[in-house]
Motif scaffolding. Sequence first.
Motif, PDB file in Angstrom:
ATOM      1  N   THR A   1       0.980  -1.181   0.024  1.00 47.50           N
ATOM      2  CA  THR A   1      -0.043  -0.035  -0.153  1.00 47.50           C
ATOM      3  C   THR A   1       0.804   1.221   0.028  1.00 47.50           C
ATOM      4  O   THR A   1       1.569   1.571   0.795  1.00 47.50           O
ATOM      5  CB  THR A   1      -1.057  -0.122   1.343  1.00 47.50           C
ATOM      6  OG1 THR A   1      -1.582  -1.207   1.382  1.00 47.50           O
ATOM      7  CG2 THR A   1      -1.815   1.359   1.139  1.00 47.50           C
ATOM      8  N   PRO A   2       0.903   2.120  -1.010  1.00 53.20           N
ATOM      9  CA  PRO A   2       1.628   3.310  -1.037  1.00 53.20           C
ATOM     10  C   PRO A   2       1.378   4.185  -0.099  1.00 53.20           C
ATOM     11  O   PRO A   2       0.249   4.277   0.402  1.00 53.20           O
ATOM     12  CB  PRO A   2       1.328   3.834  -2.709  1.00 53.20           C
ATOM     13  CG  PRO A   2       0.787   3.081  -3.263  1.00 53.20           C
ATOM     14  CD  PRO A   2       0.134   2.060  -2.396  1.00 53.20           C
ATOM     15  N   PRO A   3       2.267   5.049   0.470  1.00 56.72           N
ATOM     16  CA  PRO A   3       3.721   5.003   0.121  1.00 56.72           C
ATOM     17  C   PRO A   3       4.343   3.899   0.937  1.00 56.72           C
ATOM     18  O   PRO A   3       5.740   4.063   0.648  1.00 56.72           O
ATOM     19  CB  PRO A   3       4.148   6.425   0.674  1.00 56.72           C
ATOM     20  CG  PRO A   3       3.300   6.731   1.805  1.00 56.72           C
ATOM     21  CD  PRO A   3       2.043   6.160   1.562  1.00 56.72           C
ATOM     22  N   ALA A   4       3.909   2.996   1.747  1.00 55.44           N
ATOM     23  CA  ALA A   4       4.530   2.361   2.508  1.00 55.44           C
ATOM     24  C   ALA A   4       5.793   2.677   3.165  1.00 55.44           C
ATOM     25  O   ALA A   4       6.828   2.061   3.127  1.00 55.44           O
ATOM     26  CB  ALA A   4       5.057   0.974   1.439  1.00 55.44           C
ATOM     27  N   LEU A   5       5.529   3.754   3.793  1.00 57.21           N
ATOM     28  CA  LEU A   5       6.792   4.290   4.727  1.00 57.21           C
ATOM     29  C   LEU A   5       6.176   4.420   5.991  1.00 57.21           C
ATOM     30  O   LEU A   5       5.087   4.973   6.357  1.00 57.21           O
ATOM     31  CB  LEU A   5       6.950   6.073   4.343  1.00 57.21           C
ATOM     32  CG  LEU A   5       7.612   5.895   2.828  1.00 57.21           C
ATOM     33  CD1 LEU A   5       7.662   7.507   2.286  1.00 57.21           C
ATOM     34  CD2 LEU A   5       8.982   5.269   2.960  1.00 57.21           C
ATOM     35  N   LEU A   6       7.063   3.774   6.943  1.00 55.35           N
ATOM     36  CA  LEU A   6       6.589   3.670   8.169  1.00 55.35           C
ATOM     37  C   LEU A   6       6.355   4.862   9.053  1.00 55.35           C
ATOM     38  O   LEU A   6       5.480   4.764  10.144  1.00 55.35           O
ATOM     39  CB  LEU A   6       7.680   2.728   9.046  1.00 55.35           C
ATOM     40  CG  LEU A   6       8.076   1.469   8.494  1.00 55.35           C
ATOM     41  CD1 LEU A   6       9.270   0.730   8.906  1.00 55.35           C
ATOM     42  CD2 LEU A   6       6.865   0.524   8.703  1.00 55.35           C
ATOM     43  N   ASP A   7       6.692   6.073   8.613  1.00 55.29           N
ATOM     44  CA  ASP A   7       6.594   7.307   9.677  1.00 55.29           C
ATOM     45  C   ASP A   7       5.423   8.235   9.052  1.00 55.29           C
ATOM     46  O   ASP A   7       5.307   9.276   9.293  1.00 55.29           O
ATOM     47  CB  ASP A   7       7.962   7.948   9.625  1.00 55.29           C
ATOM     48  CG  ASP A   7       8.816   7.038  10.411  1.00 55.29           C
ATOM     49  OD1 ASP A   7       8.670   6.681  11.697  1.00 55.29           O
ATOM     50  OD2 ASP A   7      10.168   6.307   9.651  1.00 55.29           O
ATOM     51  N   ASP A   8       4.710   7.453   7.899  1.00 58.35           N
ATOM     52  CA  ASP A   8       3.946   8.419   6.954  1.00 58.35           C
ATOM     53  C   ASP A   8       2.412   8.357   7.769  1.00 58.35           C
ATOM     54  O   ASP A   8       1.923   7.229   7.873  1.00 58.35           O
ATOM     55  CB  ASP A   8       3.783   7.988   5.678  1.00 58.35           C
ATOM     56  CG  ASP A   8       2.746   8.912   4.900  1.00 58.35           C
ATOM     57  OD1 ASP A   8       3.416   9.552   3.906  1.00 58.35           O
ATOM     58  OD2 ASP A   8       1.670   8.496   4.922  1.00 58.35           O
ATOM     59  N   LEU A   9       2.138   9.543   8.441  1.00 62.06           N
ATOM     60  CA  LEU A   9       0.878   9.396   9.111  1.00 62.06           C
ATOM     61  C   LEU A   9      -0.442   8.955   8.545  1.00 62.06           C
ATOM     62  O   LEU A   9      -1.122   8.278   9.154  1.00 62.06           O
ATOM     63  CB  LEU A   9       0.636  10.672   9.629  1.00 62.06           C
ATOM     64  CG  LEU A   9       1.659  11.184  10.941  1.00 62.06           C
ATOM     65  CD1 LEU A   9       1.151  12.493  11.585  1.00 62.06           C
ATOM     66  CD2 LEU A   9       1.790  10.295  12.030  1.00 62.06           C
ATOM     67  N   ALA A  10      -0.643   9.085   7.283  1.00 61.67           N
ATOM     68  CA  ALA A  10      -1.675   8.654   6.682  1.00 61.67           C
ATOM     69  C   ALA A  10      -1.992   7.078   6.322  1.00 61.67           C
ATOM     70  O   ALA A  10      -2.533   6.496   6.466  1.00 61.67           O
ATOM     71  CB  ALA A  10      -1.884   9.411   5.130  1.00 61.67           C
ATOM     72  N   TRP A  11      -0.403   6.726   6.003  1.00 63.53           N
ATOM     73  CA  TRP A  11      -0.279   5.365   5.683  1.00 63.53           C
ATOM     74  C   TRP A  11      -0.405   4.309   7.239  1.00 63.53           C
ATOM     75  O   TRP A  11      -0.881   3.500   7.220  1.00 63.53           O
ATOM     76  CB  TRP A  11       1.080   4.779   5.281  1.00 63.53           C
ATOM     77  CG  TRP A  11       1.316   3.657   4.972  1.00 63.53           C
ATOM     78  CD1 TRP A  11       1.142   2.904   3.890  1.00 63.53           C
ATOM     79  CD2 TRP A  11       2.235   2.652   5.796  1.00 63.53           C
ATOM     80  NE1 TRP A  11       1.506   1.492   4.120  1.00 63.53           N
ATOM     81  CE2 TRP A  11       2.209   1.371   5.181  1.00 63.53           C
ATOM     82  CE3 TRP A  11       2.897   2.693   6.980  1.00 63.53           C
ATOM     83  CZ2 TRP A  11       2.922   0.233   5.749  1.00 63.53           C
ATOM     84  CZ3 TRP A  11       3.454   1.712   7.851  1.00 63.53           C
ATOM     85  CH2 TRP A  11       3.383   0.423   6.898  1.00 63.53           C
ATOM     86  N   LEU A  12       0.039   5.052   8.081  1.00 60.43           N
ATOM     87  CA  LEU A  12       0.042   4.782   9.596  1.00 60.43           C
ATOM     88  C   LEU A  12      -1.538   4.496   9.962  1.00 60.43           C
ATOM     89  O   LEU A  12      -1.874   3.434  10.617  1.00 60.43           O
ATOM     90  CB  LEU A  12       0.579   5.611  10.370  1.00 60.43           C
ATOM     91  CG  LEU A  12       1.291   5.012  11.656  1.00 60.43           C
ATOM     92  CD1 LEU A  12       2.334   4.008  11.213  1.00 60.43           C
ATOM     93  CD2 LEU A  12       2.165   6.205  12.698  1.00 60.43           C
ATOM     94  N   ALA A  13      -2.200   5.243   9.343  1.00 64.41           N
ATOM     95  CA  ALA A  13      -3.700   5.291   9.700  1.00 64.41           C
ATOM     96  C   ALA A  13      -4.354   3.891   9.187  1.00 64.41           C
ATOM     97  O   ALA A  13      -5.208   3.353   9.650  1.00 64.41           O
ATOM     98  CB  ALA A  13      -4.582   6.543   9.215  1.00 64.41           C
ATOM     99  N   GLN A  14      -3.745   3.645   7.920  1.00 66.01           N
ATOM    100  CA  GLN A  14      -4.115   2.433   7.412  1.00 66.01           C
ATOM    101  C   GLN A  14      -3.867   1.208   8.194  1.00 66.01           C
ATOM    102  O   GLN A  14      -4.431   0.082   8.341  1.00 66.01           O
ATOM    103  CB  GLN A  14      -3.662   2.211   5.915  1.00 66.01           C
ATOM    104  CG  GLN A  14      -4.266   3.551   5.201  1.00 66.01           C
ATOM    105  CD  GLN A  14      -4.239   3.167   3.540  1.00 66.01           C
ATOM    106  OE1 GLN A  14      -4.559   2.014   3.059  1.00 66.01           O
ATOM    107  NE2 GLN A  14      -3.607   4.106   3.046  1.00 66.01           N
ATOM    108  N   VAL A  15      -2.732   1.280   8.627  1.00 65.86           N
ATOM    109  CA  VAL A  15      -2.142   0.135   9.451  1.00 65.86           C
ATOM    110  C   VAL A  15      -2.998  -0.042  10.916  1.00 65.86           C
ATOM    111  O   VAL A  15      -3.209  -0.782  11.139  1.00 65.86           O
ATOM    112  CB  VAL A  15      -0.498   0.404   9.670  1.00 65.86           C
ATOM    113  CG1 VAL A  15      -0.109  -0.812  10.974  1.00 65.86           C
ATOM    114  CG2 VAL A  15       0.220   0.710   8.771  1.00 65.86           C
TER     115      VAL A  15
END
Length: 327
Positions: free
Chosen positions: A35-49
Amino acid sequence: MTLDQLTRTPQGLTLDLTDDERAALGELARQLVATPPALLDDLAWLAQVRQASCRLPLRLMATLRAFRNDAGATGALILTGLPVDEDGLPETPSERESVERAATVPAVVAMLVGLQLGEVIAYRNEKTGALVQNVVPVPGLEGTQSNAGSVPLEFHVENAFHPQRPDYVGLLCLRNDHAKRAGTLVTCIRQALPLIEETDRKVLREPRFITAPPPSFHHGDRTMPHPVLTGSPEDPNICLDLNATAGLDDEAREVMARLKQILTDVSTSLVLQSGSMAIIDNRLVLHGRTEFTPRFDGRDRWLHRVYVHLDNRRSRAHRDDAGAVLN
Ligand SMILES: O=C(O)CCC(=O)C(=O)O
Ligand SMILES: [Fe+2]
């Protein structure tokens, strides 16, 4: 599932994932890696995690929930059988301040567990504020009292000096040392308390101790005088770093020396192998590490570390822009 149905060993509560659970968790982690951007410190990606952490295998969620309610006599939870493919891992990093930035299956697993337990946080002045940090031996730092060392690491509460220290520390093992013997040492105030004399308990409850930041912190002030034991007299919290806390008077120093002996006497070693994760209640447990011999050949011991807070509001003043990194 109640806490009583969980497996208790002398090391703490344990949950061994079944093959099906491991496969399901691996699939969930791989979806997030894709799931892009697949960066551990990206807050929007973190919300999906965070959202995906609600789809963890049910037994794992129930175990984390029970542990959050009460960390048990040892204050430690050990998860085994997590999806870590040891043979497929890259070389163990060996640089200073090593952290993970890009999502990988093991890093996402550590995140999923942390985000189901609470909020994953980091500290701006430690390891560049990365949410997933590598615990690896570093050439030249062998003798240091830090997680980059390989000499015995003294017992400590994580970031004991910080007013908002983590409630939990998660350590996921990707690789153990070559001898497969290096252990995370843990010692719990719940087991030590009955062995502490009443007169010593009284001293430990008084603000007669100060604590400095650990070597991993680039900036940070030492504490004001603080007690070592707080809260319920029969089930207190402990705040102590044997390498960074000092008693302010002779009696306080003597009491601390006796406490150190008791904590050592009741300690146990968690020898984490690849795919095992220890979750330590940082209010009740001090941790350290046995010594081991690094070879710096790409196959050294490698853990991912995550810090977890239970209450995001409590730390809001320390978090710029409501992010996950504390000042
Ligand atoms: O290496 C270990 O097992 C623990 C090191 C440590 O204290 C930490 O990473 O916080
Ligand atoms: Fe630590």
